[in-house]
Design a protein around this motif. Structure first.
Motif, PDB file in Angstrom:
ATOM      1  N   ARG A 233      29.265  35.442  44.457  1.00  0.00           N
ATOM      2  CA  ARG A 233      28.505  35.207  43.217  1.00  0.00           C
ATOM      3  C   ARG A 233      27.690  36.445  42.884  1.00  0.00           C
ATOM      4  NH1 ARG A 233      26.402  29.750  45.670  1.00  0.00           N
ATOM      5  NH2 ARG A 233      28.398  28.680  45.818  1.00  0.00           N
ATOM      6  N   GLU A 234      28.150  37.199  41.913  1.00  0.00           N
ATOM      7  CA  GLU A 234      27.445  38.418  41.534  1.00  0.00           C
ATOM      8  C   GLU A 234      27.661  38.643  40.048  1.00  0.00           C
ATOM      9  OE1 GLU A 234      29.214  41.975  43.062  1.00  0.00           O
ATOM     10  OE2 GLU A 234      31.190  41.424  42.363  1.00  0.00           O
ATOM     11  N   PRO A 235      26.739  39.353  39.412  1.00  0.00           N
ATOM     12  CA  PRO A 235      26.922  39.636  37.985  1.00  0.00           C
ATOM     13  C   PRO A 235      28.090  40.593  37.765  1.00  0.00           C
ATOM     14  CG  PRO A 235      24.781  40.460  38.783  1.00  0.00           C
ATOM     15  CD  PRO A 235      25.498  39.891  39.962  1.00  0.00           C
ATOM     16  N   LEU A 236      28.664  40.534  36.601  1.00  0.00           N
ATOM     17  CA  LEU A 236      29.751  41.454  36.242  1.00  0.00           C
ATOM     18  C   LEU A 236      29.222  42.887  36.257  1.00  0.00           C
ATOM     19  CD1 LEU A 236      32.597  41.981  35.017  1.00  0.00           C
ATOM     20  CD2 LEU A 236      31.532  41.654  32.768  1.00  0.00           C
ATOM     21  N   PRO A 237      29.818  43.788  37.041  1.00  0.00           N
ATOM     22  CA  PRO A 237      29.295  45.166  37.084  1.00  0.00           C
ATOM     23  C   PRO A 237      29.599  45.911  35.784  1.00  0.00           C
ATOM     24  CG  PRO A 237      31.298  44.979  38.415  1.00  0.00           C
ATOM     25  CD  PRO A 237      30.986  43.599  37.909  1.00  0.00           C
ATOM     26  N   GLU A 238      28.674  46.708  35.345  1.00  0.00           N
ATOM     27  CA  GLU A 238      28.887  47.501  34.127  1.00  0.00           C
ATOM     28  C   GLU A 238      29.701  48.750  34.452  1.00  0.00           C
ATOM     29  OE1 GLU A 238      28.267  46.405  31.164  1.00  0.00           O
ATOM     30  OE2 GLU A 238      29.067  48.240  30.258  1.00  0.00           O
ATOM     31  N   GLU A 239      29.464  49.301  35.649  1.00  0.00           N
ATOM     32  CA  GLU A 239      30.156  50.530  36.060  1.00  0.00           C
ATOM     33  C   GLU A 239      31.247  50.199  37.069  1.00  0.00           C
ATOM     34  OE1 GLU A 239      29.243  53.391  34.738  1.00  0.00           O
ATOM     35  OE2 GLU A 239      27.541  52.476  33.677  1.00  0.00           O
ATOM     36  N   GLY A 240      32.249  51.064  37.134  1.00  0.00           N
ATOM     37  CA  GLY A 240      33.296  50.900  38.137  1.00  0.00           C
ATOM     38  C   GLY A 240      32.819  51.313  39.526  1.00  0.00           C
ATOM     39  N   SER A 241      33.618  51.020  40.535  1.00  0.00           N
ATOM     40  CA  SER A 241      33.264  51.449  41.900  1.00  0.00           C
ATOM     41  C   SER A 241      34.516  51.920  42.620  1.00  0.00           C
ATOM     42  CB  SER A 241      32.585  50.309  42.661  1.00  0.00           C
ATOM     43  OG  SER A 241      33.207  49.092  42.403  1.00  0.00           O
TER      44      SER A 241
END
Ligand SMILES: Cc1ncc(COP(=O)(O)O)c(C=O)c1O
Length: 489
Positions: free
Chosen positions: A61-69
């Motif tokens: 459960r985590e927010p949608l990341p704005e940046e890639g990884s």
């Protein structure tokens, strides 16, 4: 290492180098994973690791990341933290529910299908690829003994194949106003058939589940009585569903008798061969499955009997035009539909329009290995179930509840002095837990005529004699363990 997706004006389009690296990195992890399968625990569920599963689930459960990884840490988490807290459904010790294993070439086919991303819902959009899939269906039709006019399609699994079969039978045998329709199956039929009837618009009570006979098969006498009773009461019997291998015990209904009965009564006969149907590739299986060719429709699950990864079922219909009559709906924006009779648009004979190119995940392993390899593997499973049954029979206190008709045997501990009831069920539940706690095999239980039973279900292409010997060793030592403790404790 793949260094993530670099800041770039076109970040969604990877360079050739990055594509190579991505595939190589995933491939390296996958091969390491596959070769480690036999050594992995059969299940994470024993002991403290059950809690680890919950914890790992919560980390999702985590927010949608704005940046890639970058890729590497993502794959590390996947393979090191999340995959291990799951049932080892791909391993040789998976003897639960209905195994399959998951052939690696199918996974490669999925990668190709996804990367090529062609449209196979409409024939004209990718003629050779749509036809590759149609030919896979032709292979299946030939396996069950269907005539050339038979058609079918690949689904995501047996449940959706059964659903489409019920809807097709409804459209073929009942008027538009169909709510008086009744359908018939044994009480051993897979629950997806009841679900299918409900989704197709019938009250669940109109699925008449006939008490199975002593071999867990649909008995003809009570079936005929139920149909006659319903006709007298003003219902419209339209469908009987036979099982070609039940999930509980692998029981195969008398398909010849069901076909005769369905023909006499004007009923559609659907056979759920999701688990057992592909045993028709073997001589022994063909004998047990006699009459399969007379069914109006058949469900076969390649992700069971052809050992594919999850995600592929199929529905075959003897009169292929019935599928077209059920599904054909036109629209102005659609491209021209193929109506020469030679070729088929999947969107015309099935519920989906856009769909994955599922044919490749069946075609590639069948072309690479040939039918003989599948026949030999299925024969081996029939042998292993019989061998395990003979070994179980030699264990004091073990009762065989269902002889293998295909590759499932059901059994329990039944010490003298204990009769059916909570105490005996409790003992057998502890027995199952003790077997699974040894970590080399994972088995599941069920209720047979209300009593708790253990099942050995052999269908993974990775399960061989060595693993079955481990299973029997663990069954023996778990029996000694639970019988050594007070039965009710
Ligand atoms: C006999 C039978 N029919 C249908 C199904 C449903 O198939 P799926 O899980 O592919 O939807 C199963 C699943 O185990 C099954 O064993």
């Amino acid at each position: 290492m793949v260094a993530g997706i670099p800041p770039d004006p076109f970040p969604l389009e990877l360079s050739p180098e990055l594509m190579h690296q991505l595939v190589a990195e995933a491939g390296r992890r996958l091969v390491d994973h596959i070769v480690s399968l036999p050594g992995q625990p059969a299940s994470y569920l024993a002991g403290t690791t059950a809690e680890a599963g919950r914890e790992a689930a919560r980390t999702q459960r985590e927010p949608l990341p704005e940046e890639g990884s970058p890729l590497a840490p993502l794959l590390d988490q996947l393979f090191e933290e999340w995959v291990p807290v799951s049932l080892n459904t791909a391993g040789p010790g998976y003897l639960a529910y209905i195994p399959g294993g998951g052939l690696f070439p199918s996974a490669v086919a999925d990668l190709i299908a996804g990367a090529v991303n062609r449209y196979v819902g409409v024939w004209a959009a990718a003629p050779a690829l749509a036809e590759l899939e149609a030919n896979v269906i032709r292979w299946f039709c030939r396996m069950v003994g269907y005539p050339p006019e038979a058609r079918g399609f690949l689904t995501t699994g047996g449940s959706l194949a059964n659903l489409t079969a019920v809807v097709t039978a409804r459209r073929e045998r009942l008027p538009e106003s169909f709510l008086g329709g009744t359908l018939y199956a044994s009480d051993q039929v897979h629950h997806s058939v009841v679900k299918a009837a409900v989704l197709a618009g019938f009250p669940a009570a109109q699925v008449r589940r006939i008490l199975a006979d002593e071999h867990f098969r649909l008995p003809l006498g009570p079936l005929a009585e139920a149909v006659a009773r319903d006709r007298r009461a003003g219902f419209s019997p339209f469908l009987v569903v036979g099982s070609a291998g039940t999930t509980n015990t692998g029981a195969v209904d008398n398909l010849v008798a069901l076909a005769d009965f369905a023909a006499d009564e004007g009923l559609w006969l659907h056979v759920d061969g999701a688990y057992g149907g592909f045993f028709t590739l073997t001589a022994r299986g063909r004998e047990v499955l006699a009459g399969l060719d007379r069914a109006d429709s058949v469900t076969l699950d390649p992700h069971k009997g052809l050992f594919l990864p999850y995600g592929t079922g199929s529905l075959l219909v003897r009169d292929g035009q019935a599928l077209r009559r059920t599904h054909s709906v036109r629209a102005d924006y659609m491209p021209p539909i193929e109506d020469s009779g030679e070729f088929t648009d999947f969107c015309e004979i099935s519920p989906e329009l856009s769909r994955g190119f599922r044919g490749l995940r069946v075609w590639l392993p069948m072309k690479l290995h040939g039918a003989g390899a599948f026949r030999a593997a299925l024969d081996e499973k029939l042998d292993l179930a019989r061998w395990a049954t003979a070994e179980l029979r030699r264990m004091p206190g073990v009762e065989i509840l269902a002889e293998p008709q295909l590759s499932i045997v059901a059994f329990r501990l039944h010490p003298t002095g204990l009769t059916d009831g909570d105490e005996l069920d409790g003992l057998n539940r502890r027995f199952l837990t003790a077997i699974n706690a040894r970590g080399r095999v994972y088995m599941t239980g069920t209720l047979l005529r209300g009593a708790f039973a253990l099942r050995i279900s052999v269908l993974s292409f990775r399960t061989h004699r060595e693993r079955m010997e481990m299973a029997l060793e663990d069954i023996r030592s778990a029996a000694a363990e639970v019988l050594g403790s007070p039965a009710g404790g």
